[in-house]
Design an enzyme around this catalytic site. Structure first.
Site, PDB file in Angstrom:
ATOM      1  N   HIS A   1       0.888  -1.166   0.000  1.00  0.00           N
ATOM      2  CA  HIS A   1       0.000   0.000   0.000  1.00  0.00           C
ATOM      3  C   HIS A   1       0.929   1.219   0.000  1.00  0.00           C
ATOM      4  O   HIS A   1       2.011   1.171   0.598  1.00  0.00           O
ATOM      5  CB  HIS A   1      -0.834   0.102   1.270  1.00  0.00           C
TER       6      HIS A   1
ATOM      7  N   ASP B   1       2.376   1.965   3.320  1.00  0.00           N
ATOM      8  CA  ASP B   1       3.295   0.986   3.925  1.00  0.00           C
ATOM      9  C   ASP B   1       4.735   1.387   3.663  1.00  0.00           C
ATOM     10  O   ASP B   1       5.594   1.256   4.532  1.00  0.00           O
ATOM     11  CB  ASP B   1       3.167  -0.416   3.282  1.00  0.00           C
TER      12      ASP B   1
END
Ligand code: XLS
Ligand code: NI
Ligand code: NI
Length: 442
Positions: A104, A107
Site C-alpha cells: 500500500h 506501507d
C-alpha cells in the site's frame, strides 16, 4: 548503490534441500530454479511478499501494542527509516527467493501533513524502491492505496457520505496508481476496507454503491489517461473492519461490476481468509471467479475457522491448497497475478527467523500443492468422473437443452411419452474423497 549492510545476518539465502531435509531454514518442496513444462517454479508460482505484514506488522492487537521490534525501525527520521526498511525488505525478498512484493502507498512511505507532502515523500521513497528493484531483480506484483487507516476514512473512502473525502481518496488512489506504474506493477488492487456500513440508520446504501462504482470508473479512466496497462483487481471481503462490506464475495463482486458496466476492466484477487469469512471455501471463490473468466490473483493465507475475523495466518493445509490449485490450473493459471502472502506472524513470533519460517512453510505448502494438483490433473480421474456425470447433456435431448433447442412443452412430451422416471445415480463423494486422500499421502 552502496552495499547494504545485512539486516538478517543469521539467515542465508534459503536453499532447496528436498523433502528429506532436517534444516528448518531450507525449502522442501519449493525449488525456484526447477524447470517444469519449460518454466521455472518461480515463474509458475509467482510468490509475492506483502509489505504491510512482513515489514509494517508489529504484532499489535486490540488488547495491546506491538511485540515485534526490528532494529531498522529505531531511527528518528521517518523517511530515512522508510528507506532502510526497504533495504531490509529487499534483502528478505532475495533470501526467501520471492520474485515479487506488494504494498500500500502508506506501507512504504510515511504520510505527510498535507496531500502534497505525502505525495512528495511517496515519490522519494518509491525512487529508492525502484533502485532496489533494479539491483535485486525483485518486481512489483501489485500496488494499492491505503484508503482505510487514516481517520478521514472512518466512514469509508469512495462510499464516504462527504464528497470531500471521496475527492481526497481519488487523489490518493491517483498517486498510488502512478507510483505502481512507475515501479512496473503488474496489477493494481482495490480492497474496499471501509466501503460498507456499520448501520443502515445513517446509510444510503444505493447511493454509496453508485459512488463506489463511480470511483472505479474514474480509476479506469485515469489508467487510460496515463497508459497504465496493469490488471485491476477487486479483493472481496464480507466484513471487518466494516459490519458489512459491499464487495462481500466474488459472486456479489461480479454482480456489482456487471450492474455498473465495469466487468471488462476488473478481475478478482481472492484471499483465502476472506472466502471463509464469507462462509465459502477458498476453492469455491476461485471456481466462481474462474467461471466468469475473472480469476486474477491470490492473497495466500488462512483463517482460523473458530475465529470470526481475518487472522491472516500462513497456510500449511496442503489439502485445501491442492483443491485450490486444481481449480487455478484448470482455469489456466493466474496470468499477471501471483500468490501474495497476505499473512502475518503471530504476536509472540518476534524473532527475525520467524519471518523466514513463516514464508518457507507457506511457499512449501503451495509448491507441494502445485505438484500434487498437476499430477491429479494429468491423471484426469476426477475430470473423467465429472465429465461422465454430465454425459447425458452431451447428446440427444440433453444437448438440445444446453443449446436452447428444447422448451417446457417438448420436454414434457418427452417425459410423458418416452423417458418416464429418471434412474438415480450415486454421487460417490466418499469414493472421490478417498481418491484425493490417496494422492495426498502416497
Ligand atoms: C485486508 C486485506 C488487505 C488487502 C490490501 O483484509 O486483505 O490486506 O489485501 O489492501
Ligand atoms: Ni488481502
Ligand atoms: Ni485480508
Amino acid at each position: 548503490m552502496k552495499k547494504a549492510r545485512a539486516h538478517f545476518p543469521t539467515v542465508p539465502v534459503i536453499p532447496y534441500e528436498g523433502p528429506g531435509t532436517d534444516n528448518p531454514l531450507a525449502f522442501r518442496h519449493y525449488n525456484p530454479d526447477e524447470v517444469i513444462d519449460g518454466r521455472t517454479m518461480a515463474d509458475h508460482l509467482r510468490f509475492s511478499i506483502a509489505y504491510w505484514h512482513a515489514f509494517r506488522g508489529v504484532g499489535a492487537d486490540p488488547f495491546g501494542p506491538g511485540t515485534i521490534v526490528r532494529p531498522w525501525e529505531a531511527g528518528r527520521d521517518p523517511v530515512g527509516v522508510a528507506k532502510v526498511r526497504l533495504e531490509a525488505a529487499f534483502e528478505f525478498f532475495q533470501k526467501i527467493r520471492a520474485p515479487f512484493y506488494c504494498f500500500h502507498d502508506r506501507d512504504i512511505a510515511p504520510e505527510g501533513k498535507t496531500l502534497a507532502e505525502s505525495n512528495r515523500i511517496l515519490d522519494q521513497v518509491a525512487g529508492h524502491a525502484h533502485a532496489l528493484q533494479k539491483t535485486t531483480g525483485v518486481k512489483l506484483l501489485w500496488g494499492t492505496a491505503n484508503l482505510f487507516s487514516n481517520p478521514r476514512y472512518m466512514c469509508g473512502a469512495a462510499t464516504n457520505p462527504d464528497a470531500h473525502v471521496f475527492a481526497y481518496a481519488a487523489a490518493q488512489a491517483k498517486q498510488a496508481m502512478e507510483v505502481t506504474q512507475r515501479l512496473g506493477g503488474e496489477n493494481y488492487v482495490f480492497w474496499g476496507g471501509r466501503e460498507g456500513y456499520e448501520t443502515l440508520l445513517n446509510t444510503d446504501l444505493k447511493r454509496e454503491q453508485e459512488h463506489l462504482a463511480r470511483f472505479l470508473h474514474l480509476a479506469v479512466a485515469h489508467a487510460k489517461t496515463i497508459g497504465f496497462k496493469g490488471q485491476f483487481l477487486i479483493e472481496p471481503k464480507p466484513k471487518e473492519p466494516t459490519k458489512h462490506q459491499y464487495d462481500f464475495d466474488v459472486a456479489s463482486g461480479i454482480a456489482f461490476l456487471r450492474t455498473f458496466g465495469l466487468e471488462k476492466h476488473f478481475k478478482f484477487n481472492i484471499e483465502t481468509n476472506h472466502a471463509t469469512l464469507a462462509g465459502h471455501t477458498f476453492q469455491h471463490e476461485i471456481e466462481v471467479a474462474a467461471a466468469a473468466g475473472m480469476l486474477g490473483s491470490i492473497d495466500a493465507n488462512a483463517g482460523d475457522l473458530l475465529l470470526g475475523w481475518d487472522t491472516d495466518q500462513f497456510n500449511t493445509d496442503v489439502r485445501e491448497l491442492t483443491l485450490a490449485m486444481i481449480s487455478i490450473l484448470r482455469a489456466g493459471g493466474l496470468g499477471s497475478g501471483g500468490f501474495n502472502f497476505d499473512a502475518k506472524l503471530r504476536r509472540p513470533s518476534i524473532d527475525p527467523e520467524d519471518l523466514f519460517h513463516a514464508h518457507i512453510g507457506g511457499m512449501d505448502a503451495y509448491a507441494l500443492a502445485f505438484k500434487l494438483a498437476r499430477r491429479i490433473l494429468a491423471e484426469g480421474k476426477f475430470e473423467t468422473f465429472v465429465r461422465e456425470r454430465y454425459a447425458s447433456f452431451d447428446t440427444g435431448f440433453g444437448r438440445d437443452i444446453e443449446r436452447g433447442k428444447a422448451d417446457f412443452r417438448s420436454l414434457e412430451k418427452l417425459v410423458l411419452t418416452k423417458l418416464g422416471e429418471p434412474q438415480p445415480r450415486s454421487g460417490r463423494q466418499e469414493y472421490l474423497e478417498n481418491l484425493l486422500l490417496a494422492y495426498l499421502h502416497r
